[in-house]
Write a protein that holds these residues in place. Structure first.
Motif, PDB file in Angstrom:
ATOM      1  N   TYR A 105     -10.510   5.747   2.536  1.00 61.62           N
ATOM      2  CA  TYR A 105     -11.070   4.135   2.636  1.00 61.62           C
ATOM      3  C   TYR A 105     -11.235   3.517   4.024  1.00 61.62           C
ATOM      4  O   TYR A 105     -12.235   3.073   4.412  1.00 61.62           O
ATOM      5  N   ARG A 149     -11.444  -2.123   8.805  1.00 65.09           N
ATOM      6  CA  ARG A 149     -12.676  -2.968   8.175  1.00 65.09           C
ATOM      7  C   ARG A 149     -12.958  -4.200   9.123  1.00 65.09           C
ATOM      8  O   ARG A 149     -14.052  -4.518   9.131  1.00 65.09           O
ATOM      9  N   CYS A 172      -4.235  -7.577  -2.755  1.00 65.09           N
ATOM     10  CA  CYS A 172      -4.950  -8.890  -3.043  1.00 65.09           C
ATOM     11  C   CYS A 172      -5.930  -8.986  -4.095  1.00 65.09           C
ATOM     12  O   CYS A 172      -6.179  -9.987  -4.683  1.00 65.09           O
ATOM     13  N   SER A 180     -13.367  -1.879  -4.841  1.00 64.58           N
ATOM     14  CA  SER A 180     -13.306  -1.914  -3.194  1.00 64.58           C
ATOM     15  C   SER A 180     -14.043  -0.697  -2.547  1.00 64.58           C
ATOM     16  O   SER A 180     -13.867   0.428  -3.084  1.00 64.58           O
TER      17      SER A 180
HETATM   18  O1  LIG Z   1      -5.128  -6.139  -0.444  1.00 63.10           O
HETATM   19  C1  LIG Z   1      -6.292  -6.236  -0.072  1.00 63.10           C
HETATM   20  C2  LIG Z   1      -7.325  -5.198   0.335  1.00 63.10           C
HETATM   21  C3  LIG Z   1      -7.567  -4.484  -0.802  1.00 63.10           C
HETATM   22  C4  LIG Z   1      -8.668  -3.815  -0.868  1.00 63.10           C
HETATM   23  O2  LIG Z   1      -9.720  -3.614   0.057  1.00 63.10           O
HETATM   24  O3  LIG Z   1      -9.226  -2.969  -1.850  1.00 63.10           O
END
Ligand SMILES: O=CCCC(=O)O
Ligand SMILES: NC(=O)c1ccc[n+]([C@@H]2O[C@H](COP(=O)([O-])OP(=O)(O)OC[C@H]3O[C@@H](n4cnc5c(N)ncnc54)[C@H](O)[C@@H]3O)[C@@H](O)[C@H]2O)c1
Length: 504
Positions: A126, A179, A305, A464
């Motif tokens: 990721y 990110r 989150c 995500s």
């Molecule tokens: O905890 C926050 C990020 C989670 C994510 O990018 O899927």
């Protein structure tokens, strides 16, 4: 003298510490390579599963942050003048080196943050995907021309905002850095990263892997113990050289940084907490609902989150859903992240675990096998708990109103039509993610549009991805990360140029 040293070296990746040795079972990733001439205070990094020290990182503060900003500032002009294509190639090189060291990075991450190894491997993929994505985005950030006026040509150019400060949390020690840094670097910014005190080693390893790909000073890492975090933050916020600040973490700290950035009117990105509603409608496929619920709720033991936090299940399917969910929860395997078959690791530290335990009422549903395993494993392990919440009560339990950030499933029954559940779901100050499980997609669409969140998964528990914008509304934050044009724009200024009186 120290100043000269770091001006030409990437900071943090060459921290002056000889105690820094990363203990990765069977392998040493880059241990000992941060040995320099000077000694510096270090802070220990603990394995959340065992409490053992797995390494240490330099404990930096305000002075070192200034130095890192200097390093980023010195590198800025040449980096922003580098062609987007060249920056892209360099980012691609960084990406490839991350992918090449996937296994070591994953093990290191599991060691310092406790997430099951399979999840850590997923996070390397990721995290790397953001570097790759922004390597592709960068060259496409071009401006526009308006040639519609006879004697004028009006255009926009996209320019790097400048140096960026990036403050990241422990729950995605790699992904939250890439990110931000992937976007910033692709845009032509240089960066100072301040990783979380629980997970500095992954950040240092990432920076180490960028050596050779990125020029000195482009990616700087300032590690600090918790006590020094505010000092690092204050310098980043107050510095006029730092033109953008991007923060991922708690709403509380985010609000403080928001205020601190006012003095220099920075471009600000805030990715803060959530308290995601997870709505199950009466026509939902309940197997799918449970699959989505488990994926969303128990990702990294509930410490993300976007984890589902407030389960709102229609009265008509409540009992059936609860039964199936409990059966799925029973199958969770608690243990150390490096052990085979573990699906639920420890929480990040004992403070976090104690906080989560305090949110679990005595009458919560907890399986004996999990409770016994958690007790035997140690104080950072929390058994998954299902808490029935009665929304007719004046005061729902604290695990309903607060993002629980642990393996706690607050489950409430709702009656009435879709508007009723929308109203309950929106009854919260934050608005990051939401989930809807439904048979009728028109109903789901209508609900998804009306939920006050930045993201919504429909019949999907994990949403995500680098290709879509990640971020929240209300007190969940400002700005977006990833996605086409979104994440990179946080690090770009659009300048309007007007060429007049051309007398063609
Ligand atoms: O905890 C926050 C990020 C989670 C994510 O990018 O899927
Ligand atoms: N929206 C998102 O993308 C996202 C992602 C991950 C975590 N989070 C949120 O983060 C929270 C948990 O993470 P956490 O406990 O690491 O958050 P936190 O806010 O305590 O810490 C995050 C980072 O901020 C630093 N920090 C702490 N105090 C600071 C200060 N005064 N000045 C500058 N920096 C400071 C920490 O050292 C760490 O690097 C949860 O609320 C979670 O929802 C949000």
């Amino acid at each position: 003298m120290m100043r000269r040293f770091v001006r030409t070296r990437r900071f943090g990746t060459r921290a002056d510490v000889d105690e820094t040795v990363l203990v990765v079972p069977g392998k040493t990733l880059i241990g000992g390579e941060w040995v320099g001439a000077q000694k510096r205070a270090v802070f220990p990094v603990f394995d959340p599963a065992t409490g053992d020290v797995v390494g240490s990182a330099p404990d930096m503060g305000a002075a070192e942050t200034e130095i890192a900003i200097d390093a980023a500032s010195s590198a800025l002009e040449s980096w922003r003048r580098t062609s987007p294509r060249d920056r892209s190639r360099r980012l691609r090189q960084w990406h490839d080196s991350i992918v090449e060291r996937r296994e070591e990075l994953a093990r290191l991450m599991t060691l310092e943050c406790g997430k099951p190894l399979a999840e850590a491997r997923g996070e390397v993929d990721y995290g790397a995907s953001f570097v790759e994505w922004f390597a592709e985005e960068g060259p496409r950030c071009v401006g526009s021309v308006d040639a519609s006026c006879s004697d004028r040509r009006m255009l926009t150019t996209r320019q790097a905002v400048g140096c960026a400060g990036l403050i990241t949390p422990w729950n995605f020690p790699l992904g939250m850095i890439t990110r931000k840094a992937g976007a910033a670097l692709a845009a032509g910014c240089t960066v100072v990263v301040k990783p979380a005190e629980d997970t500095p080693l992954t950040a240092l390893a990432l920076a180490k892997l960028a050596e050779g790909a990125l020029p000195p000073g482009a990616l700087n890492v300032v590690t600090a113990a918790r006590a020094n975090a505010p000092a690092v933050g204050e310098v980043l916020c107050a510095s006029p050289v730092v033109r953008a600040l991007s923060f991922t973490g708690s709403t509380e700290v985010g609000k403080r940084l928001y205020a601190q950035c006012a003095g220099t009117v920075k471009k600000l990105g805030l990715e803060l907490g959530g308290n995601a509603p997870f709505v199950v409608l009466d026509d939902a496929d309940l197997d799918l609902a449970v699959e989505c619920a488990m994926a969303s709720k128990f990702r990294y033991s509930g410490q993300t989150c976007v984890c589902a936090d407030r389960f709102l299940v229609h009265d008509a399917v409540f009992d059936d859903f609860e039964d199936r969910l409990l059966r799925a929860i029973r199958k969770l395997e608690i243990g150390r992240g490096l052990d085979d078959g573990v699906t639920l690791g420890p929480l990040i530290n004992q403070r976090a675990a104690d906080r989560v335990r305090s949110l679990i009422p005595d009458d919560a549903a907890v399986f004996d096998k999990h409770a016994a395993a958690a007790r035997a494993l140690g104080p950072t392990f929390v058994a998954p708990a299902l808490v029935r919440v009665d929304l007719d009560l004046d005061h729902p339990p604290p695990c309903w109103d607060n993002e629980n950030f642990g393996p706690v499933v607050p489950l409430a029954r709702f009656r009435g039509d879709d508007d009723a559940v929308i109203e309950i779901a929106n009854r919260h100050a934050t608005g990051l993610a939401a989930y809807v499980v439904a048979g009728d997609l028109r109903r789901a669409w209508r609900i998804a549009e009306r939920l006050e969140t930045g993201m919504c998964g429909v019949n999907q528990g994990i949403i995500s991805t680098a290709t879509m914008p990640f971020g929240g509304v209300k007190e969940s934050g400002i700005g977006r990360e990833g996605g086409i044009g979104f994440g990179i724009s946080e690090y770009l200024e659009d300048k309007y140029l007007c060429f007049g009186n051309l007398h063609f």
